[in-house]
Design an enzyme around this catalytic site. Sequence first.
Site, PDB file in Angstrom:
ATOM      1  N   CYS A 195     -34.256 -19.988  38.879  1.00 55.76           N
ATOM      2  CA  CYS A 195     -33.365 -19.599  40.037  1.00 55.76           C
ATOM      3  C   CYS A 195     -33.416 -21.510  40.582  1.00 55.76           C
ATOM      4  O   CYS A 195     -33.915 -22.435  40.916  1.00 55.76           O
ATOM      5  CB  CYS A 195     -34.200 -19.007  40.871  1.00 55.76           C
ATOM      6  SG  CYS A 195     -33.116 -18.681  42.417  1.00 55.76           S
ATOM      7  N   HIS A 239     -30.595  -9.921  39.659  1.00 57.36           N
ATOM      8  CA  HIS A 239     -31.702 -11.498  40.146  1.00 57.36           C
ATOM      9  C   HIS A 239     -30.242 -11.736  41.360  1.00 57.36           C
ATOM     10  O   HIS A 239     -31.115 -11.921  42.290  1.00 57.36           O
ATOM     11  CB  HIS A 239     -31.372 -12.539  39.050  1.00 57.36           C
ATOM     12  CG  HIS A 239     -31.811 -13.725  39.445  1.00 57.36           C
ATOM     13  ND1 HIS A 239     -33.016 -14.062  39.624  1.00 57.36           N
ATOM     14  CD2 HIS A 239     -31.405 -14.804  40.790  1.00 57.36           C
ATOM     15  CE1 HIS A 239     -33.328 -15.781  40.372  1.00 57.36           C
ATOM     16  NE2 HIS A 239     -32.431 -15.584  41.070  1.00 57.36           N
ATOM     17  N   GLU A 240     -29.214 -11.807  41.039  1.00 56.68           N
ATOM     18  CA  GLU A 240     -27.918 -12.023  42.003  1.00 56.68           C
ATOM     19  C   GLU A 240     -27.652 -11.421  43.342  1.00 56.68           C
ATOM     20  O   GLU A 240     -28.289 -11.605  44.727  1.00 56.68           O
ATOM     21  CB  GLU A 240     -26.747 -12.611  41.427  1.00 56.68           C
ATOM     22  CG  GLU A 240     -26.912 -13.981  40.678  1.00 56.68           C
ATOM     23  CD  GLU A 240     -27.168 -14.405  40.984  1.00 56.68           C
ATOM     24  OE1 GLU A 240     -26.939 -15.198  42.663  1.00 56.68           O
ATOM     25  OE2 GLU A 240     -28.492 -15.576  40.050  1.00 56.68           O
ATOM     26  N   HIS A 258     -30.530 -11.495  45.768  1.00 56.17           N
ATOM     27  CA  HIS A 258     -30.797 -13.045  47.195  1.00 56.17           C
ATOM     28  C   HIS A 258     -29.953 -12.156  48.470  1.00 56.17           C
ATOM     29  O   HIS A 258     -30.182 -12.209  49.322  1.00 56.17           O
ATOM     30  CB  HIS A 258     -29.730 -13.325  45.841  1.00 56.17           C
ATOM     31  CG  HIS A 258     -30.509 -14.789  45.346  1.00 56.17           C
ATOM     32  ND1 HIS A 258     -31.984 -15.712  46.038  1.00 56.17           N
ATOM     33  CD2 HIS A 258     -30.613 -14.785  43.620  1.00 56.17           C
ATOM     34  CE1 HIS A 258     -32.214 -16.658  45.016  1.00 56.17           C
ATOM     35  NE2 HIS A 258     -31.395 -16.281  43.760  1.00 56.17           N
TER      36      HIS A 258
END
Length: 183
Positions: free
Chosen positions: A80, A122-123, A126
């Site tokens: 990351c 993953h994004e 966030h």
Amino acid sequence: MYKCKPVTLINQQLRDLISMMLQTMYESCGVGLAANQVGYPIQLFVMNATGDFEQPEEEYVFINPVILKRKGNQTDQEGCLSFPGIYADVNRAESIEIESIAINGSIQCFQWQDRPARIVQHEYDHLHGVSFVDHLSDLSLHEIREDLNELKINYEGDLRLGFAQSAEETKKRIEELEKLFCQ
Ligand code: ZN
């Protein structure tokens, strides 16, 4: 990391932010970047699974994304841009279906598999205040503990030297940016 608010205005400022995010992603050799990683508290992330700025046809922009379906399971290594140099195995859905708003304001729906599906998850995390380290087993966390501590110490040093924003400064900045993109 804080949670993000939905975007309600697609304007030139948003388009400029997207260009800046894509540029930052390529410069950092990343394959995805969420707006809150660069200090913008809004529901927006970009992706290019090739990581190659010479393949702009592989660029995708996701505004106000919602993951509708997740299928299967797969474990693979992840890193990351917010945790430079740290890599660990993360379990994710193998395929996903995601709906979001495109840069022209239309609704877009994609199905992704394998690596792009992993990047999207993953994004997306966030934007909801979740980092990949939040998914790690105790054992994996133990393995990267020293690296994490080092990052924390560096950050605290930056804070003292005035290179990083304090929690209070960050809160104020977030409120100002929310006014710009979220009403
Ligand atoms: Zn990340």
